[in-house]
Design an enzyme around this catalytic site. Structure first.
Site, mmCIF file in Angstrom:
data_model
loop_
_atom_site.group_PDB
_atom_site.id
_atom_site.type_symbol
_atom_site.label_atom_id
_atom_site.label_comp_id
_atom_site.label_asym_id
_atom_site.label_seq_id
_atom_site.Cartn_x
_atom_site.Cartn_y
_atom_site.Cartn_z
ATOM 1 N N GLY A 101 -11.982 10.261 4.203
ATOM 2 C CA GLY A 101 -11.243 10.600 5.412
ATOM 3 C C GLY A 101 -9.773 10.268 5.373
ATOM 4 O O GLY A 101 -9.099 10.368 6.403
ATOM 5 N N SER A 139 -3.910 -0.245 -6.014
ATOM 6 C CA SER A 139 -3.846 0.708 -7.113
ATOM 7 C C SER A 139 -4.929 1.770 -6.948
ATOM 8 O O SER A 139 -5.563 1.877 -5.908
ATOM 9 C CB SER A 139 -3.974 -0.021 -8.451
ATOM 10 O OG SER A 139 -3.696 0.854 -9.530
ATOM 11 N N GLU A 146 -4.884 17.195 -12.239
ATOM 12 C CA GLU A 146 -6.206 16.762 -11.793
ATOM 13 C C GLU A 146 -7.141 16.542 -12.975
ATOM 14 O O GLU A 146 -7.022 17.173 -14.020
ATOM 15 C CB GLU A 146 -6.825 17.800 -10.849
ATOM 16 C CG GLU A 146 -6.301 17.732 -9.434
ATOM 17 C CD GLU A 146 -7.125 18.589 -8.495
ATOM 18 O OE1 GLU A 146 -7.279 18.194 -7.324
ATOM 19 O OE2 GLU A 146 -7.594 19.658 -8.925
ATOM 20 N N LYS A 197 -6.863 6.700 -10.530
ATOM 21 C CA LYS A 197 -6.060 7.696 -11.239
ATOM 22 C C LYS A 197 -5.075 7.053 -12.224
ATOM 23 O O LYS A 197 -4.446 7.748 -13.021
ATOM 24 C CB LYS A 197 -5.313 8.571 -10.232
ATOM 25 C CG LYS A 197 -6.258 9.427 -9.391
ATOM 26 C CD LYS A 197 -5.536 10.165 -8.294
ATOM 27 C CE LYS A 197 -6.498 11.060 -7.515
ATOM 28 N NZ LYS A 197 -7.614 10.306 -6.889
ATOM 29 N N ALA A 220 0.822 -1.214 0.000
ATOM 30 C CA ALA A 220 0.000 0.000 0.000
ATOM 31 C C ALA A 220 0.852 1.259 0.000
ATOM 32 O O ALA A 220 0.314 2.365 0.054
ATOM 33 C CB ALA A 220 -0.918 0.002 1.222
ATOM 34 N N SER A 241 -5.781 10.699 4.837
ATOM 35 C CA SER A 241 -4.956 11.868 5.139
ATOM 36 C C SER A 241 -4.716 12.703 3.884
ATOM 37 O O SER A 241 -4.363 12.180 2.832
ATOM 38 C CB SER A 241 -3.611 11.416 5.718
ATOM 39 O OG SER A 241 -2.932 10.573 4.811
ATOM 40 N N ARG A 284 -6.196 21.830 -10.397
ATOM 41 C CA ARG A 284 -4.776 21.878 -10.072
ATOM 42 C C ARG A 284 -4.001 21.018 -11.064
ATOM 43 O O ARG A 284 -4.589 20.181 -11.768
ATOM 44 C CB ARG A 284 -4.551 21.383 -8.643
ATOM 45 C CG ARG A 284 -5.186 22.276 -7.588
ATOM 46 C CD ARG A 284 -4.974 21.722 -6.186
ATOM 47 N NE ARG A 284 -5.617 20.431 -6.008
ATOM 48 C CZ ARG A 284 -5.538 19.706 -4.892
ATOM 49 N NH1 ARG A 284 -4.821 20.167 -3.870
ATOM 50 N NH2 ARG A 284 -6.143 18.543 -4.798
#
Length: 676
Positions: A483, A438, A577, A441, A395, A485, A574
């Site tokens: 949620g 994965s 994105e 994105k 991960a 980070s 940004r």
């Protein structure tokens, strides 16, 4: 004269302090005595009230039945009253909290009154008053029935009076409450809210036909969910309380949207067990809706036997263990009975935190932390040689798109080389199963981060073509988890707490969201179904969520009004994105035995050629050559449409850049149509 610090002047503060402490203790004891005295006086008062009630009932029954009391009758009456009072005291009648008087108080009343009447009749027999008291059995039966009603009614009247006075002591305008759910939890909510200052329950809604159009404690059940709009118009509630245990997600969403459209606050009710409480074991808990309640999907009880068989008694290594997903993987794996859990991260604090959490939750589990960077093969190889895991869950990765876009070579090197090192060391040390975490994105990437994860998927697929490979491998691709980070939700919450504004990149931006525990549970289910074919599993993320809608919901949940109390501003996309995320490239997807997991029909790749490309990418990153890195990776990821910022940094021609939002929108829609 020399000053003596031990003299009387020095002792004076200590003496004064002792006197003050003693005075405080005297006041404290005085307050306790005063409260005790008031309680005793109240108990004596209620005993007097009960005596008056019983004498009044006796007089009424005697008048109705035309009876008179002689000395023998008075002896029986005194015995009866004394017996009832003694039983009331012994059974706690006078210790009961009047505000919570109910069935228990009524049972005490019935038991004591009937027993007292029985003692009166026993006195008649024992003293030989048969025929001389001249009252008859019917007199005592009628007196007992009226006494039960009068004594029990006095407690009910006192409770109603206290509730009325309590409601008047709160705000001048009480909030009108519409309760959804007319079962036991709804009835508990009604009783608690009736006693709570500031609330006024007005009606129920419930989808159970048998309770619709009935009345519960004076409040009507207006219908089911289909009558929500009519009920809101009729009752004009300020608050909707959802009083159903584990309400289905569609119900929560419907009620929240209706409340948000009309400015009605929505709360969730929960019955809290309290066997020593005054309400017979249950109390009401109310909480605000959380975003998890809206994103939660219908509960599905998956068979955990394949996962338990894969993990029980095994040694497991988790890379990126300090991250949001990695730490939850650790907890779910630990709960499956692994013998040893090796946790690896390059962040000292994150590794320490997850180690402490695991030690507290699973004190008997052997948890071994490893602090290192995966880009150093010798260190990674040493960890695998030491731990000898049966399963590796990878991960670890740089995941923040704008940061990796600003540092493309370092980000790509960390993600690709780190993965390749773990994969190679795992194969070298006979790891049985390998799982790559994965991301969506990686599909038609527009960022260096997404391209690096797509390259990891290709490496994994090529590994299946390596004649020397023996591991069962798979990649699991999914979208955002709620949620995590650095994700959008914590940032929105910080902006709301600071008074706004909330910054949204684009009004049309959407993202897939899933709760972390659900995503990790499905990752483990997918891992249990992996083979040597190196599958790419795709998690069903549900419907995409508009980020602007997400921001508005969070504002409303915090008691604020979007665009009024908290403004929403648009900052623009940004670097790197997308407006929309995808889960399939051009692959078709086949189903597994779990509807939430599908398998992408991916292409095959030559292992030796991929190794050559990997060396080229790492060499370009080592010298910070973004152009060479992009050139090498696009040989296998031609769909990578690089951002303007990365193109400028790499010195690529304008024709190779992606700058059009319409292109992103068109690509997504065409892919969605093709996959459906």
């Amino acid at each position: 004269m020399v000053h003596n610090p031990t003299g009387s002047s020095a002792r004076r503060p200590a003496v004064a302090g002792a006197a003050m402490k003693k005075h405080t203790e005297i006041l404290s004891f005085s307050d306790k005595d005063s409260r005790h005295l008031r309680r005793r006086m109240l108990q004596v008062l209620w005993m007097g009230v009960d005596v008056v009630i019983m004498l009044t009932v006796l007089a009424i029954v005697a008048w109705v039945m035309q009876r008179t009391f002689n000395s023998q009758a008075w002896m029986m009456i005194i015995a009866m009253i004394v017996a009832r009072l003694v039983l009331f005291v012994m059974m706690g009648m006078y210790r009961a909290v009047l505000r919570y008087s109910g069935l228990h108080t009524l049972l005490i009343t019935v038991a004591a009154v009937v027993a007292g009447s029985g003692i009166a009749l026993a006195t008649e027999v024992f003293m030989g008053y048969q025929g001389t008291a001249r009252l008859g059995r019917q007199f005592w039966v009628m007196e007992a029935l009226l006494a039960i009603g009068a004594i029990g009614g006095s407690r009910l009247a006192a409770r109603m009076l206290l509730e009325f006075l309590g409601s008047r002591s709160g705000p001048m305008r009480r909030q009108r409450v519409l309760i959804y759910g007319a079962g036991s939890l709804g009835e508990l909510a009604l009783r608690n809210l009736m006693r709570a200052p500031g609330y006024r329950p007005v009606a129920f809604l419930d989808d159970t036909p048998s309770v619709q159009h009935r009345v519960i404690h004076g409040r009507p059940v207006l219908g089911g969910l289909d009558q929500l709009d009519a009920a809101i118009k009729k009752t004009r509630p300020d608050v909707i309380v959802v009083a159903i245990s584990d309400p289905p997600p569609h119900l929560t969403k419907t009620l929240f949207r209706a409340g948000m459209d009309r400015g009605v606050h929505v709360l969730l009710a929960k019955g809290v067990g309290n066997p020593f409480g005054p309400q017979g074991g249950r109390q009401l808990g109310l909480r605000d809706l959380a975003l998890e309640d809206l994103l939660r999907r219908p509960r599905r009880d998956l068979d955990d036997r394949p996962v338990r068989e894969m993990l029980s008694g095994r040694v497991v290594l988790v890379t990126g263990a300090g991250g949001s997903i990695g730490s939850d993987i650790c907890h779910q794996v630990a709960a499956m009975g692994v013998t040893r859990l090796h946790i690896l991260d390059h962040s000292e604090f994150a590794l320490y935190q997850v180690q402490m959490d695991l030690a507290q939750a699973y004190p008997r589990l052997s948890v071994i932390p490893h602090l290192l960077s995966l880009t150093h093969f010798s260190a990674v190889n040493d960890v695998l040689a030491e731990s000898r895991p049966h399963l590796v869950l990878h991960a670890a990765a740089y995941k923040h798109v704008p940061l990796v876009e600003a540092n493309p070579c370092r980000g790509v090197r960390n993600n690709i080389l780190g993965f390749a090192n773990v994969l190679q060391a795992s194969e070298a040390h006979a790891v049985q199963s390998f799982v790559l975490i994965s991301t969506d994105k990686a599909v038609r990437p527009t960022s260096a981060m997404g391209a690096s994860k797509r390259m990891c998927e290709i490496l994994l697929r090529a590994h299946a073509c390596n004649p020397d490979h023996a591991m069962r491998c798979c990649a699991v691709r999914f979208g955002n988890v709620l949620g995590s980070s650095g994700s959008v939700v914590p940032r929105f919450l910080e902006q709301i707490e600071s008074g706004g504004p909330i910054t949204v990149t684009h009004a049309e931006m959407t993202r897939y969201f899933m709760l972390i525990p659900e995503a990790v549970g499905l990752v483990l289910q997918a891992a249990a179904r992996s083979t040597r074919a190196s599958e790419i599993f795709i998690l069903n993320m549900g419907d995409p969520v508009r980020i602007e809608d997400l921001a508005r919901q969070l504002i409303f949940m915090h008691g604020k009004r979007p665009d009024v109390d908290i403004p929403i501003v648009y900052s623009g996309l940004r670097p790197g994105e997308k407006l929309y995320e995808e889960l399939l490239i051009d692959e078709s997807a086949s189903h597994t035995d779990i509807p939430e997991i599908t398998v992408a029909a991916s292409a095959e790749y030559d292992w030796q050629e991929i190794q050559t490309v990997l060396r080229e990418v790492v060499a370009a990153c080592d010298v910070n050559d973004a152009a060479a890195m992009v050139h090498a990776m696009r040989a296998y990821i031609p769909e990578w449409r690089i951002s303007k910022e990365l193109a400028q940094r790499a010195g690529l021609p304008v024709s190779e850049k992606v700058v059009s939002l319409q292109d992103a929108r068109r690509d997504t829609r065409s892919t969605t149509a093709a996959s459906s």
